[in-house]
Design a protein around this motif. Sequence first.
Motif, mmCIF file in Angstrom:
data_model
loop_
_atom_site.group_PDB
_atom_site.id
_atom_site.type_symbol
_atom_site.label_atom_id
_atom_site.label_comp_id
_atom_site.label_asym_id
_atom_site.label_seq_id
_atom_site.Cartn_x
_atom_site.Cartn_y
_atom_site.Cartn_z
ATOM 1 N N LYS A 21 0.848 -1.182 0.000
ATOM 2 C CA LYS A 21 0.000 0.000 0.000
ATOM 3 C C LYS A 21 0.889 1.239 0.000
ATOM 4 N N ALA A 22 0.287 2.382 -0.241
ATOM 5 C CA ALA A 22 0.995 3.659 -0.161
ATOM 6 C C ALA A 22 0.365 4.505 0.936
ATOM 7 N N ASP A 23 1.161 5.404 1.509
ATOM 8 C CA ASP A 23 0.653 6.428 2.413
ATOM 9 C C ASP A 23 1.245 7.750 1.940
ATOM 10 N N LEU A 24 0.422 8.534 1.252
ATOM 11 C CA LEU A 24 0.884 9.777 0.639
ATOM 12 C C LEU A 24 0.482 11.010 1.439
ATOM 13 N N HIS A 25 -0.039 10.774 2.643
ATOM 14 C CA HIS A 25 -0.442 11.886 3.503
ATOM 15 C C HIS A 25 -0.239 11.441 4.954
ATOM 16 N N MET A 26 0.997 11.576 5.402
ATOM 17 C CA MET A 26 1.367 11.221 6.770
ATOM 18 C C MET A 26 2.338 12.251 7.306
ATOM 19 N N GLY A 235 -6.557 15.794 -13.583
ATOM 20 C CA GLY A 235 -5.792 14.710 -12.974
ATOM 21 C C GLY A 235 -5.191 15.056 -11.629
ATOM 22 N N ILE A 236 -5.902 15.883 -10.833
ATOM 23 C CA ILE A 236 -5.416 16.282 -9.512
ATOM 24 C C ILE A 236 -5.783 15.199 -8.498
ATOM 25 N N ARG A 237 -4.772 14.615 -7.888
ATOM 26 C CA ARG A 237 -5.014 13.545 -6.924
ATOM 27 C C ARG A 237 -5.306 14.123 -5.544
ATOM 28 N N LEU A 238 -6.293 13.541 -4.857
ATOM 29 C CA LEU A 238 -6.627 13.918 -3.488
ATOM 30 C C LEU A 238 -6.209 12.781 -2.558
ATOM 31 N N ASN A 239 -5.363 13.091 -1.591
ATOM 32 C CA ASN A 239 -4.905 12.107 -0.613
ATOM 33 C C ASN A 239 -5.728 12.293 0.659
ATOM 34 N N ILE A 240 -6.682 11.387 0.862
ATOM 35 C CA ILE A 240 -7.764 11.584 1.827
ATOM 36 C C ILE A 240 -7.572 10.695 3.049
ATOM 37 N N CYS A 241 -7.874 11.247 4.219
ATOM 38 C CA CYS A 241 -7.663 10.566 5.502
ATOM 39 C C CYS A 241 -9.008 10.444 6.227
ATOM 40 N N PRO A 242 -9.764 9.382 5.975
ATOM 41 C CA PRO A 242 -11.147 9.305 6.481
ATOM 42 C C PRO A 242 -11.280 9.416 7.996
ATOM 43 N N THR A 243 -10.469 8.677 8.759
ATOM 44 C CA THR A 243 -10.627 8.718 10.210
ATOM 45 C C THR A 243 -10.257 10.082 10.770
ATOM 46 N N SER A 244 -9.241 10.712 10.211
ATOM 47 C CA SER A 244 -8.896 12.076 10.605
ATOM 48 C C SER A 244 -10.085 13.005 10.380
ATOM 49 N N ASN A 245 -10.716 12.897 9.217
ATOM 50 C CA ASN A 245 -11.888 13.737 8.932
ATOM 51 C C ASN A 245 -13.016 13.478 9.912
ATOM 52 N N LEU A 246 -13.199 12.217 10.300
ATOM 53 C CA LEU A 246 -14.255 11.862 11.251
ATOM 54 C C LEU A 246 -13.950 12.428 12.631
ATOM 55 N N ILE A 268 -9.194 11.333 -8.866
ATOM 56 C CA ILE A 268 -8.226 10.351 -8.379
ATOM 57 C C ILE A 268 -8.082 10.531 -6.871
ATOM 58 N N VAL A 269 -8.374 9.478 -6.111
ATOM 59 C CA VAL A 269 -8.267 9.555 -4.659
ATOM 60 C C VAL A 269 -7.360 8.444 -4.143
ATOM 61 N N THR A 270 -6.691 8.726 -3.029
ATOM 62 C CA THR A 270 -5.990 7.690 -2.283
ATOM 63 C C THR A 270 -6.496 7.724 -0.841
ATOM 64 N N VAL A 271 -6.236 6.652 -0.127
ATOM 65 C CA VAL A 271 -6.557 6.570 1.297
ATOM 66 C C VAL A 271 -5.254 6.646 2.076
ATOM 67 N N ALA A 272 -5.196 7.550 3.043
ATOM 68 C CA ALA A 272 -3.976 7.788 3.801
ATOM 69 C C ALA A 272 -4.296 7.879 5.290
ATOM 70 N N SER A 273 -3.251 7.911 6.113
ATOM 71 C CA SER A 273 -3.448 7.847 7.565
ATOM 72 C C SER A 273 -3.478 9.209 8.245
ATOM 73 N N ASP A 274 -2.790 10.199 7.685
ATOM 74 C CA ASP A 274 -2.640 11.523 8.288
ATOM 75 C C ASP A 274 -1.767 11.432 9.539
ATOM 76 N N ASP A 275 -2.353 10.976 10.650
ATOM 77 C CA ASP A 275 -1.642 10.920 11.929
ATOM 78 C C ASP A 275 -2.099 9.672 12.690
ATOM 79 N N ALA A 276 -1.486 8.537 12.408
ATOM 80 C CA ALA A 276 -1.921 7.280 13.019
ATOM 81 C C ALA A 276 -1.784 7.297 14.538
ATOM 82 N N LEU A 277 -0.792 7.996 15.046
ATOM 83 C CA LEU A 277 -0.598 8.065 16.480
ATOM 84 C C LEU A 277 -1.715 8.857 17.158
ATOM 85 N N ILE A 278 -2.256 9.842 16.456
ATOM 86 C CA ILE A 278 -3.322 10.678 17.012
ATOM 87 C C ILE A 278 -4.685 10.028 16.822
ATOM 88 N N PHE A 279 -4.942 9.533 15.605
ATOM 89 C CA PHE A 279 -6.293 9.069 15.268
ATOM 90 C C PHE A 279 -6.478 7.557 15.373
#
Length: 312
Positions: A21-26, A235-246, A268-279
């Motif tokens: 997997k990739a994490d493009l927003h951490m 073709g602008i990719r959005l790196n989205i962090c669902p749990t962070s948004n919640l 184009i969307v990806t799923v990312a963690s943002d801040d796994a330690l926080i969320f």
Amino acid sequence: MSAFTDALEAGDLAAIRACPKADLHMHCAGGGNRAFIRSRTGRDIAPVAVPLDSMGAMHAWFAAHIGDLFKGADGMLFSMEAALEQAKADGIRRIELGIDVWAITQGFASAADIRDRQIACHRATAPEVAWLPQLSMSRHCSIAALDRWLSPFLELGFYQTFDLSGDELVQPIERFVPLYAKAKAAGLRLKAHVGEWGTARDVQHAVERLDLDEVQHGIAAADDPAVMRFLADNGIRLNICPTSNLLLGRVENLGRHPIRKLFDAGVIVTVASDDALIFGNGVSEEFLALRRCGLFSAAELDQIRHNGLSDV
């Protein structure tokens, strides 16, 4: 069916973690592996338990629970090590991760010293993870200071991506245009945090004014079909962090997350963690949560997974 879709359908988190997997927003400071930090410091940092209502509330939570761990040059390198340990444990094979340019004021000898110590950290911790070195800026800093700190990093010709984070409303986006022009001239791939708290028009405006290739979050774009069409067409990719948004109160529940509308609109969307330690969630947990709430099929999530592993 792939190993990833089979693992999603079975709800097998360990098997999901085993898939690339990739994490493009951490963020380093908030993205560390909890067990690793506990083993090194003896502290067990419990994630946010209830939704926060603002970026200010998140910053206050960070200061109270994490901030003292990552102070100074050694602390910043420790945060990167912990973030790479999180990536390794989560099956991340491609990560965009770096350091804020203000780090040059935190006891490092120079920008080259930061680069060299980051390279050593990556090699020692997670050489199997493809690392795209990233530079970041905070909207809360003065433009003059950011320009002064940024220049020696760009001269190295090492960093590959460029980001802007912080309160979207603290400074007009136009003030950052000259800095983004310098980063583009240096060959960096451009992104910025926008549309997490702002509007759909803010997302398009930032893309146009800063010449962005990607957007971190960008979920507000789902409120305007014209903006979604603009993002898809360009073709602008959005790196989205669902749990962070919640947990920051930007969405009511995962089953109604706007990532579905964006995906259906061809963005184009990806799923990312943002801040796994926080969320509390890594990328594997994010994928599993989106499947369990019924927002996506396993095959659609596999497509989103490949979005992150592929060059746009």
